[in-house]
Design a protein around this motif. Structure first.
Motif, mmCIF file in Angstrom:
data_model
loop_
_atom_site.group_PDB
_atom_site.id
_atom_site.type_symbol
_atom_site.label_atom_id
_atom_site.label_comp_id
_atom_site.label_asym_id
_atom_site.label_seq_id
_atom_site.Cartn_x
_atom_site.Cartn_y
_atom_site.Cartn_z
ATOM 1 N N MET A 224 63.244 65.089 20.290
ATOM 2 C CA MET A 224 62.093 65.550 21.070
ATOM 3 C C MET A 224 61.881 64.712 22.328
ATOM 4 O O MET A 224 61.099 65.089 23.204
ATOM 5 N N ALA B 149 58.949 70.415 18.892
ATOM 6 C CA ALA B 149 59.477 69.949 17.608
ATOM 7 C C ALA B 149 60.407 70.998 17.004
ATOM 8 O O ALA B 149 61.485 70.675 16.496
ATOM 9 N N PHE C 268 61.005 70.998 9.198
ATOM 10 C CA PHE C 268 61.445 69.599 9.156
ATOM 11 C C PHE C 268 62.043 69.268 7.788
ATOM 12 O O PHE C 268 63.105 68.660 7.696
ATOM 13 N N VAL D 22 56.209 74.042 11.113
ATOM 14 C CA VAL D 22 56.959 72.899 11.648
ATOM 15 C C VAL D 22 57.306 71.923 10.523
ATOM 16 O O VAL D 22 58.441 71.445 10.428
ATOM 17 N N ALA E 47 56.217 61.723 16.470
ATOM 18 C CA ALA E 47 56.801 62.617 15.464
ATOM 19 C C ALA E 47 55.988 62.566 14.178
ATOM 20 O O ALA E 47 55.772 63.590 13.530
ATOM 21 N N LEU F 228 64.028 63.242 14.523
ATOM 22 C CA LEU F 228 63.214 64.275 15.160
ATOM 23 C C LEU F 228 62.638 63.747 16.468
ATOM 24 O O LEU F 228 62.708 64.413 17.498
ATOM 25 N N ARG G 124 62.259 61.255 10.498
ATOM 26 C CA ARG G 124 61.273 61.330 11.580
ATOM 27 C C ARG G 124 61.811 60.714 12.858
ATOM 28 O O ARG G 124 61.539 61.207 13.948
ATOM 29 N N VAL H 147 52.980 64.724 14.642
ATOM 30 C CA VAL H 147 53.347 66.149 14.616
ATOM 31 C C VAL H 147 53.490 66.638 13.179
ATOM 32 O O VAL H 147 53.139 67.775 12.858
#
Length: 63
Positions: A23, A48, A9, A5, A30, A19, A16, A33
């Motif tokens: 999500m 994610a 990313f 992940v 985030a 993201l 972030r 994660v």
């Protein structure tokens, strides 16, 4: 899984906050994660990946 992940990313080149938005979570979520020192449940990691246009594929192969 978490490392995948994080690598996805980095390759995606998004922030972030982007993201988190994709999500449907806040930026704090985030951040967790993407923190390798924080354990994250599989469904959130899958979410994610989906937010970055990827999906998790698990398979079984002969040993």
């Amino acid at each position: 899984m978490k490392i995948a992940v994080i690598e996805t990313f980095r390759e995606a080149g998004i922030s972030r906050s982007e993201l988190a938005h994709h999500m449907g979570k806040d930026e704090k979520e985030a951040r967790r994660v993407l923190d390798p020192d924080v354990s994250t449940k599989l469904p959130l990691l899958v979410s994610a990946l989906a937010a970055m246009g990827k999906r998790l594929v698990i398979g079984i192969e002969p040993a």
